[in-house]
Design an enzyme around this catalytic site. Structure first.
Site, PDB file in Angstrom:
ATOM      1  N   HIS A  47       0.816  -1.202   0.000  1.00 55.42           N
ATOM      2  CA  HIS A  47       0.000   0.000   0.000  1.00 55.42           C
ATOM      3  C   HIS A  47       0.857   1.263   0.000  1.00 55.42           C
ATOM      4  CE1 HIS A  47      -3.556   2.376   0.795  1.00 55.42           C
ATOM      5  NE2 HIS A  47      -2.943   2.942   1.809  1.00 55.42           N
ATOM      6  N   HIS A  93     -10.352   3.940  -0.919  1.00 58.38           N
ATOM      7  CA  HIS A  93     -10.496   3.550   0.485  1.00 58.38           C
ATOM      8  C   HIS A  93     -11.412   2.327   0.537  1.00 58.38           C
ATOM      9  CE1 HIS A  93      -9.906   5.279   4.715  1.00 58.38           C
ATOM     10  NE2 HIS A  93      -8.744   5.070   4.172  1.00 58.38           N
TER      11      HIS A  93
END
Lengths: 799, 371, 255
Positions: A47, A93
């Site tokens: 990430h 998200h």
């Protein structure tokens, strides 16, 4: 500090491999301690480090005539002239939203807003691209309701209008919804604030919410592993959003950005303080020396590991000039924000952390000891990069096989029913249920409200960076004086410029089905459609940000998809001259071990040099001509129609010919700028019939309908094309236009010049919606009846 | 059963469910809660003996609920939120710490056997034991050193569990005495919340406690099943009856304590840190759109017994010292809007008073009512 | 030199969390051409102003209740005195909610009946043109003005509503395009479709819709101008508030 037991678990615990651990030992010249290893684990996670994607992302073009800041900073920036700089960025998200939809979506909005105002830009708009499972499950409805409320809760409270976006439903997203949020901000002059900790001796402040244990390992770990039932147990990792503090941070940071004591700002997102500190130092080639005992805490007894890894929301790391820290603290105090001086910039390139006392909550003698010492660059920019194995996935050959002979054409009298079914499909139906929950008008710039092809906003010369005159006692000190002080144009300047207001058009697009059936085409199509949408609003495409949502990159088939999507995007970006200024990659998106469709989402910025020339999709005047620019080919693969009648996503997606696309966009933009057309609307999901219907639904009173022959739209080479393909096929590079009859000849001549097929389909009429094949009516209804189906479908599915 | 629920865990006596949509209220609450369903199945001697006790699930659920409620009011944090019918309760999501904490006041069971004590002999000091929850190992007895070695809980967490366990023993011992029940020994389990707080979890019921009749020393707990003493179901029902009656008394006493200011404990006299809990609800004459929506949702889920729902706010205040008058003022000025809202509040001690000061009596609260 | 025409002096209060303050500032200053400045929530001096605007937004996050915390801001004491002196106060959306919490207008706000935030254009019927805020309107005029709120469901005791109606203090009502106050035209469940009310003295208006969002045709409607034009006309005709001291600053504000 590390746990006793098996050494092998040491790196696995933080999600690293043995090789990566060896690399860390090599960098440090020793074994990392518990805190250091945790920091590496986060920063080198997929990430945060893009270790799997970065070798491929390099294919994307990143420079262009208007691009001032490309990838690498918190957001990209384009210079639109006239002193207008626009910053924009999109982020996903997904996993937090799938676990806790309200908070997940809200904190997603918070994070992207911070990326924008970190640059010194006033956030002026948000858009959201959402994907969910079909609405027939309670879980999908729960996720939709929660995500939409979360976006609304955060955007509305902070006063940033949510002006557009898109929402699609497919069961591949059932457990793993996609929440991609884009924010756009406006800067004045040339003062772009960078996330850099320049010059040793400068002072480092931590501002905003206190640091708690929330979200330790949250965003980064969630987004760097497979999404399965175990993820549910990670629920504590999801943070709670505080939009009120964010609003104060916006105002305080923007006030700071006009102050000459500021050096740099970075927000604390995934990987919290570790990420912000190492990035700021690494970008500037400096180091930071931080006393983490000074970090304001929400909970007692937090150890250095927890402080460095916390993902508490609404925090910023600010570097100010040495000796000016008191002024900075005053600004934060004025906005009621916590701020603490936690360290200073050093010249040795090391991120050095000190703690006071003897550990968790203990009272020490006041001396500090070093608890971590790592080259900042090693954390932020030296993560390994992998070119993971790629192989064409096995499903493709089968999924692309489409035998249209086995898909019978509807009987003539059945078309109306199919058409109603398409209008009621949540993928096509009116999305007002979503956007009426968003404040899409605040800041009074939104000229084209949600529902058209792209949102259009004006750019105000006096869009205030800061609220001037605040805290001053003398009423006469503002506004004129304060305007001078901040270099913002006065009302008189505005009046001088009156007559021409500049604007921007914004659109988010991406079709997972197309990318699933042909990743290269899907990548190119997403860019092409996003650009086409801003063109239909009368804007010139400037550049794009993106979110790339994929499944597990350790699967060679997924990696192959990823590579192909990027290749397709890169080619489209080159041809359409829309460079990429940033974005993010989200891997490990899966539902019950099944990968999601590869889903690239493009966030396109377009520029209008005169907002009076903005364009919308709806018809304006009865009696006008209805035209199609571009032409229809027999392409039913991957269409919403095929899904509706066969239940399958199958075939080759509509081809994207970038040369045609470029010509079409240039023609449409020229026609709009020349004032030749009344309306322009992209043909997308549902094909020509749905596009024409939307033109009627969104029309001005008195122009709500048409009478048109859809056969006029086809390629003359294919006179026997199936009628369902003509009506509902999703051939690319097509735009429905309407114009005054007196403009027809000019328009035809212009189309010829650009080499774009242009055919008149019929005439705008009020009240009735009639589509013919040749002379024979195929669909003949009142517009109101069709519109009611289209408007009611989503609320009915959701409530 | 709502088929949208997901079973997270099924044990010998309980099932833990993930709440289905709407079952546990709005998303935010659902996100932090589970549903515990109590079963009638009974096992003993680590599963070697199996059977059923009719109505046991209901008794354990309701007894646990009453005792959790009592503990909460006394300031002991528990995972209990509320009951959902006879056999289910809504609880806060926690990660269970795999340690059973056993508190013993009277020799019985394995302690009597292990140490050669006569069953029923009062212990000179309260005994506290830890057992490692592990089916394979048969839940072995362990000490703090084992706990640390296995990294089952951090030292502060162990301290916290032990002090809560002893405090619970004090509270329950006195309260159950009033119900005619002697608390011989009992087992507790604790869990960590998402913020890392250690709170009481699991259950407190005849399955996990030894209750003897204060007069006759008749066993009113699972030993009747373990030892085939008969009348098992009757014993469980009797415990429920007595605890229910006791709960009434506890409530009355709380109200009484409120009235007689002279007997207020230290925290209520403003000499000790206190927590105030403020409840704000819409006035009955004001339409409550949220309540109406929840009511509708409950009916849709088949809870026909729901007559009406009002949604309110629950606010906790940490106070350095207590002045009911000032709390009342806070309610009137800010916490409630008297135009549309009513409020009431109650006060509980923040922590146990220091040694030497009287133990906290029933929580004292001062109620207020909006205009 | 010819003296410039007197411009009316507006103050737009900035609470922490206000987010329509800049919009009001733009509409009043740049569009209406009046004097306008921001008023910080900690400020305790409103001398020289003709009209104070409490703008929309989420003051203090609207935590606890909308407007509940903002009403304790230092500036609100001063706003109360300003009202006593006859100054005009315009509370828009969150500003209306603050005025209710402060007791400067009667009643309270509940969550919208839909329980969702609603952002859309509504039609308002002007119920009373004899107020400083509506004197530029025609009786019964229909205005098209957007709303954007989650808690605009106005409520008050029946006798209070009756009193508001009887005394003409319901200034705006939600109606449909045809001007009828139907349930369908009511976007939030407000009692009697009430969208805006004034105090007994008539110098404090609270309304949920946002007139500052529609003062330019470019934005889709310019009907909000009627409210600002009314205020300007009123101040020019009747003068500003009675100053606590003679000769207040600000270029010819007559007490």
């Amino acid at each position: 500090m590390s746990k006793p037991g098996n050494r092998a678990a040491v790196w696995e615990e933080v999600g690293l491999t043995e090789d990566e651990y060896g690399r860390i030992v090599g960098i440090l010249g020793r074994e990392p301690n518990h805190t250091e290893l945790g920091m590496f684990g986060l920063m080198w996670s997929e990430h945060c480090s893009y270790k799997t994607s970065k070798v491929h992302l390099r294919l994307l073009p990143t420079t262009g005539k208007r691009i001032v800041v490309g990838p690498g900073e918190n957001a990209g920036v384009a210079d639109l002239g006239d002193g207008f700089l626009v910053a924009w960025k999109m982020e996903s998200h997904n996993h937090p939203s799938a676990i806790e939809p309200y908070q997940g979506a809200a904190t997603g909005v918070g994070g992207i807003l911070r990326d924008i105002f970190t640059m010194g830009a006033r956030p002026i708009a948000c858009l959201d691209s959402l994907r969910f499972g079909h609405l027939d499950t309670a879980r999908a409805r729960y996720l939709v309701g929660g995500v939409v409320a979360g976006i609304a809760g955060y955007g509305n409270t902070t006063g940033i209008p949510t002006v557009g976006g898109e929402i699609y439903f497919d069961d591949c997203y059932r457990d793993n919804c996609l929440v991609n949020v884009m924010c756009v901000g406006l800067l004045h002059g040339d003062r772009v604030i960078r996330g850099r900790a320049e010059r040793p001796g400068n002072v480092v402040l931590l501002v905003g919410n206190r640091t708690g244990r929330d979200g330790i390992h949250g965003a980064s770990l969630l987004a760097s592993r497979e999404f399965d039932e175990k993820a549910e147990e990670m629920r504590p990792a999801v943070q709670v959003a505080d939009p009120f503090v964010e609003k104060l941070l916006i105002e305080a940071c923007l006030e700071l950005s006009t102050w000459d004591g500021l050096v740099g700002i970075n927000d604390l997102g995934a990987a919290g303080l570790t990420s912000a500190a190492s990035e700021m130092a690494s970008r500037a080639g400096t180091g930071l020396d931080l006393d983490i005992s000074r970090v304001p805490r929400r909970e007692p007894g937090m150890n250095p590991y927890e402080v460095m890894l916390s993902e508490s929301q609404e925090r910023m790391l600010v570097v100010v000039k040495k000796g000016r820290e008191k002024e900075a603290l005053d600004i934060f105090a004025k906005w009621g924000l916590n701020a603490a001086i936690i360290g200073k910039v050093t010249g040795d390139g090391m991120l050095r952390l000190r703690d006071r006392g003897n550990g968790a909550g203990g009272e020490g003698d006041g001396s500090t000891r070093v608890v971590a010492e790592i080259p900042a660059r090693a954390l932020a920019h030296d993560a390994p990069a992998y070119d993971r194995p790629r192989a064409e996935p096995a499903y493709l050959a089968e999924a692309r096989r489409l035998d249209l002979d086995k898909v019978p054409e509807p009987a003539r009298d059945a078309y109306a029913g199919v058409f109603r079914g398409l209008l009621a499909s949540p993928n096509i139906a009116c999305k007002e249920w979503v956007w009426r929950q968003y404040d899409h008008m605040v800041r009074i710039n939104t000229l084209v409200l949600p529902g058209s092809d792209a949102a259009v906003l004006r750019l105000k010369h006096d869009e205030p960076l800061t609220r001037t005159g605040e805290g001053r006692a003398a009423p006469d000190a503002a506004p004129a004086g304060a305007r001078q002080a901040t270099g913002i144009a006065s009302a008189d300047d505005v009046a001088q410029a009156a007559g021409v207001e500049r604007g921007i058009a914004l659109s988010t697009d991406g079709n997972g089905r197309y990318a699933y059936l042909d990743p290269y085409t899907g990548g190119a199509q997403a860019v092409a459609e996003a650009a086409r949408n801003v063109v239909c609003a009368g804007a010139e495409p400037v550049g794009l940000t993106n979110c790339l949502n994929f499944a597990n990159p350790e699967d060679p088939g997924i990696m192959w998809q990823f590579r192909k999507v990027i290749e397709g995007m890169a080619e489209a970006c080159r041809v359409l001259e829309t460079p990429v200024t940033g974005g993010n990659v989200s891997f490990y998106n899966e539902t019950m071990d099944q990968p999601i469709f590869p889903t690239p989402v493009i966030g396109m910025l377009g520029y209008l040099d005169d907002v009076e020339r903005r364009m919308t999709a709806g018809f304006k005047k009865a009696g006008g001509a209805v035209l199609l620019a571009g032409e229809t080919r027999e392409e039913l693969g991957g269409s919403e129609y095929l899904k509706l009648v066969t239940g399958e996503v199958r075939g080759l997606p509509p081809a994207v010919d970038l040369g045609r696309e470029k010509a079409l966009q240039e023609f449409v933009l020229a026609a709009i700028r020349a004032g030749l057309v009344h309306s322009a609307h992209d043909c997308a999901e549902g094909g020509l019939a749905v596009a024409l219907a939307e033109c009627a639904f969104l029309a001005e009173p008195g122009a709500r309908g048409l009478d048109a022959d859809v056969k006029a739209s086809i390629d003359p080479q294919e006179p026997d094309m199936r009628l369902d393909a003509i009506l509902f096929g999703e051939t690319q590079s097509r735009v429905v236009l309407s114009c005054d009859l007196s403009r027809l000849d000019t328009l035809y001549a212009m189309a010829k010049k650009y080499g774009v097929p242009l055919a008149r389909l019929g005439t705008v009429r009020d009240g009735r919606f009639v589509l013919r094949a040749g002379k024979t009516p195929v669909i003949e209804e009142t517009t109101a009846e069709l519109e009611a189906i289209w408007r009611r479908a989503l609320p009915e599915a959701l409530e | 059963m709502d088929d949208s629920r997901r079973k997270l865990y099924e044990g010998k006596a309980k099932i833990v469910w993930e709440a289905g949509p709407g079952e546990a209220g709005p998303g935010a609450e659902a996100a932090r809660t589970y549903i515990v369903e109590y079963k009638d199945d009974a096992t003993a001697f680590d599963g070697k003996k199996r059977g059923r006790i009719g109505g046991k699930g209901r008794v354990n659920n309701l007894v646990s609920a009453l005792l959790f409620d009592l503990l909460e009011r006394e300031g002991v944090p528990t995972h209990f939120v509320r009951t959902l019918g006879d056999r289910e309760m809504l609880v806060r999501r926690v990660k269970i710490i795999p340690v059973e904490v056993v508190v013993r006041n009277v020799a019985a069971g394995s302690l009597a056997k292990r140490l050669g004590l006569e069953e029923g002999a009062p212990l000179a000091r309260t005994v506290l034991e830890h057992y490692y929850k592990s089916d394979e190992l048969g839940d072995p007895l362990i000490n703090r050193y084992h706990l640390r070695t296995l990294d089952l809980a951090a030292d502060p967490e162990i301290d916290r569990m032990e002090s809560l366990a002893l405090r619970i023993n004090d509270i329950l011992g006195g309260a159950l005495e009033e119900c005619g029940l002697r608390l011989i020994d009992f087992k507790l389990e604790f869990g960590r919340t998402d913020t890392g707080e250690v709170i009481l979890a699991d259950e407190i019921s005849p399955d996990t406690c030894r209750f003897w009749d204060t007069e006759t020393n008749e066993k009113l707990d699972k030993d009747r099943f373990r030892r085939d003493l008969g009348d098992v179901e009757e014993a469980y029902e009797e415990v429920l009856r007595r605890v229910t009656a006791g709960a009434e008394k506890w409530r009355v006493r709380r109200r009484g304590a409120r009235a007689s200011g002279g007997e207020r404990p230290a925290h209520a006299r403003g000499e000790w840190p206190a927590h105030a809990r403020v409840f704000v609800t819409l006035k009955s004459t004001v339409l409550d759109p949220q309540g109406a929506a929840v009511e509708n949702a409950l009916r849709t889920l088949g809870y026909d017994e729901v007559k009406s729902v009002r949604v309110g706010k629950f606010i906790t205040l940490e106070l350095t010292h207590l002045s009911p008058e000032r709390v009342d003022e806070m309610c009137r000025r800010l916490l409630a809007n008297p135009v549309i809202e009513d409020y009431r509040f109650e006060v509980v001690p923040a922590t146990a008073p220091p040694a030497g000061s009287p133990p906290p009596g029933a929580p004292t609260g001062t109620g207020g009512k909006g205009q | 030199m010819t003296p410039a025409p007197r411009r009316v002096r507006f103050g737009v209060v900035v609470f922490p969390g206000s987010n329509c303050d800049a919009d009001a500032h733009h509409a009043i200053g740049n569009v209406m051409g009046q004097k306008v400045e921001y008023v910080w929530h900690g400020r305790t001096d409103l001398e020289g102003f003709d009209c104070i605007v409490l703008p929309g937004g989420f003051s203090y996050g609207d935590y606890l209740r909308t407007g509940a915390i903002a009403r304790f801001s230092p500036v609100m004491n001063e706003v109360a005195r300003f009202v006593e002196r006859g100054g005009l106060v315009l509370g828009i959306c969150n500003g209306f909610q603050i005025l209710l919490e402060a007791g400067m207008l009667p009643g309270a706000m509940l969550r919208n009946e839909s329980l969702q935030f609603r952002c859309l254009y509504v039609h308002l019927r002007v119920e009373n043109t004899d107020t400083p805020f509506t004197r530029a309107c025609r009786p019964g005029q229909i205005l098209r003005i957007p709303i954007a709120h989650a808690e605009g469901n106005y409520t008050a005791r029946p006798e209070v509503v009756e009193d508001l109606e009887r005394t003409g203090r319901v200034v705006f009502r939600y109606v449909n395009e045809a001007g009828e106050a139907t349930p369908e035209a009511n976007p939030n469940g407000s009692v009697a479709n009430i969208a805006g009310i004034v105090n007994a003295a008539g110098n404090v208006l609270g309304l949920m819709p946002h007139p500052e969002r529609c003062t330019e045709e470019l934005l889709g409607s310019a009907d909000g101008r009627y409210i600002f034009e009314s205020i300007v006309a009123h101040v020019l005709a009747e003068g500003g508030p009675r100053g606590p001291t003679a000769g207040s600053p600000g270029g010819g504000v007559v007490g």
